[in-house]
Scaffold this active site. Sequence first.
Site, short mmCIF file in Angstrom:
data_model
loop_
_atom_site.label_atom_id
_atom_site.label_comp_id
_atom_site.label_asym_id
_atom_site.label_seq_id
_atom_site.Cartn_x
_atom_site.Cartn_y
_atom_site.Cartn_z
N LYS A 46 -5.84 -32.75 2.74
CA LYS A 46 -5.76 -33.47 1.45
C LYS A 46 -5.74 -34.99 1.60
O LYS A 46 -4.78 -35.67 1.20
CB LYS A 46 -4.53 -33.01 0.66
N ASP A 102 -13.20 -22.77 -4.80
CA ASP A 102 -11.79 -22.39 -4.86
C ASP A 102 -11.44 -22.32 -6.35
O ASP A 102 -11.49 -23.33 -7.05
CB ASP A 102 -10.96 -23.47 -4.15
N ASP A 141 -8.01 -17.24 -2.95
CA ASP A 141 -8.55 -17.82 -4.19
C ASP A 141 -9.95 -18.41 -3.98
O ASP A 141 -10.38 -19.26 -4.74
CB ASP A 141 -7.60 -18.88 -4.75
N1 GDD Z 1 1.73 -14.97 1.40
C1 GDD Z 1 1.68 -16.27 1.14
N2 GDD Z 1 2.79 -17.03 1.31
N3 GDD Z 1 0.53 -16.80 0.68
C2 GDD Z 1 0.50 -18.13 0.41
C3 GDD Z 1 1.62 -18.96 0.57
C4 GDD Z 1 2.84 -18.37 1.06
O1 GDD Z 1 3.88 -19.01 1.22
N4 GDD Z 1 1.27 -20.23 0.21
C5 GDD Z 1 -0.01 -20.18 -0.16
N5 GDD Z 1 -0.50 -18.91 -0.05
C6 GDD Z 1 -1.86 -18.45 -0.33
C7 GDD Z 1 -2.34 -18.79 -1.72
O2 GDD Z 1 -2.08 -17.72 -2.60
C8 GDD Z 1 -3.84 -18.98 -1.50
O3 GDD Z 1 -4.53 -17.77 -1.57
C9 GDD Z 1 -3.93 -19.49 -0.07
O4 GDD Z 1 -2.70 -19.14 0.55
C10 GDD Z 1 -4.16 -21.00 0.00
O5 GDD Z 1 -3.15 -21.65 -0.74
P1 GDD Z 1 -3.52 -22.74 -1.85
O6 GDD Z 1 -2.24 -23.19 -2.45
O7 GDD Z 1 -4.58 -22.23 -2.75
O8 GDD Z 1 -4.06 -23.91 -0.91
P2 GDD Z 1 -5.08 -25.08 -1.31
O9 GDD Z 1 -6.20 -24.55 -2.13
O10 GDD Z 1 -4.31 -26.22 -1.84
O11 GDD Z 1 -5.62 -25.51 0.16
C11 GDD Z 1 -6.07 -24.54 1.10
O12 GDD Z 1 -7.34 -24.06 0.76
C12 GDD Z 1 -8.41 -25.05 0.80
C13 GDD Z 1 -9.71 -24.32 0.46
O13 GDD Z 1 -9.64 -23.76 -0.79
C14 GDD Z 1 -6.08 -25.18 2.50
O14 GDD Z 1 -6.36 -24.15 3.42
C15 GDD Z 1 -7.16 -26.27 2.59
O15 GDD Z 1 -7.22 -26.77 3.91
C16 GDD Z 1 -8.50 -25.69 2.20
O16 GDD Z 1 -9.50 -26.71 2.21
MG MG Z 2 -6.55 -22.84 -3.20
#
Ligand code: GDD
Ligand code: MG
Length: 358
Positions: free
Chosen positions: A157, A217, A106
Amino acid sequence: MQAIVLVGGEGTRLRPLTYGTPKPMVPIMNAPFLARTLERLHAAGIDDVILPAGYMPQAITEYFGDGSQLGMKITYVIEDVPLGTAGAVKNVEEYIRGPFFVLNGDVLTSLNLREMIAYHEEKKGLGALHLIKVEDPSAFGCVVHGENGRISNFVEKPKREEAPTDEINAGTYLLERAVLDMIPTGRNVSIERETFPKILAEGNALYAYTTDDYWIDVGRPQQYLDAHRHILSGEMPLQLEPGLTGQGNVQGMIIAPVHMDGDVLIEPGAEVGPNVVLGEGCRVGSGAKICDSVLWDHVIVGKGAQIEGAIIASGSSVGDGARVGRGTVVGHDMVIEANAVLAPGSRVGPVAPLAQAP
Ligand code: GDD
Ligand code: MG
């Protein structure tokens, strides 16, 4: 070089949009977000891509198939239960042959993957992580590192006032294959909370690759709208098929920048723009006004309706004279009655989700 793009999240923060479309298929300038990411990988010469999916995977597999239309090879691995960001990587272990990229599905960024490879080869750590500086790190993972780039700590976070740094994990990692040996099987594992800290605890090196690239993001409605505004203004460089902007049957007024797909009709007296994206087959009735909004395919806007700062998913209609306030998100196939007034920040979606994670 291979890449794993994580596309299994449920996209809860984008509901109700993600009841009908999984997050990676949410359109950015009228093409699925994932297509933008794959184009970027292809441009960097990375054509072997593995997609760990789980939430509404058929929408992804049907659109991209085996990847041959993009000149790529796509392998899908579907999770019955979400395995987390590291569990998903471990689950595709059998397909990984050497060092590999992991991309959050994303993130929209102008990051140069080739230069990141060169950085990793120079540092020779177990991995390199792309970092970006943000004003408020509380929605992200903070990454602390020394002057030579070696990472010393991860704080996922944090509260804003407790954030140890303004540099955050930007969701692109280049990892050595040995990292796979450090992820347990058979359960949900977070790469941010568990695997990266474990790598450090065992004395291995991860390096920070901080850049000042464009980065966002798009997993939240405001950021999704911001991304479109930044693309429309040119702040985020994005290769678009030439000639798309400005097509359609425009009888009303356009206030640039506006991007629209084919078969759009804007009736006389309507005013569209600035910062508007209209998907295929959208109709805008006479006297309607739309600004700062993204409308997906086949959205019908009635006469005299006013839409400001909204996201409206495919197949929905906004009745004559209705007013849609800033920050409103409308799901698929919704009907907004004539003269309705939607307060800023409204969510209009199905009472029961159209689709749920397995
Ligand atoms: N296959 C799979 N399985 N993908 C997953 C799963 C899972 O169980 N959980 C999450 N994802 C994918 C989501 O679709 C997304 O593309 C990515 O992993 C990150 O998950 P998010 O839910 O969007 O995380 P976030 O935005 O809260 O936090 C992450 O991204 C930030 C930057 O945008 C973390 O990596 C943070 O440390 C980072 O700063
Ligand atoms: Mg995200």
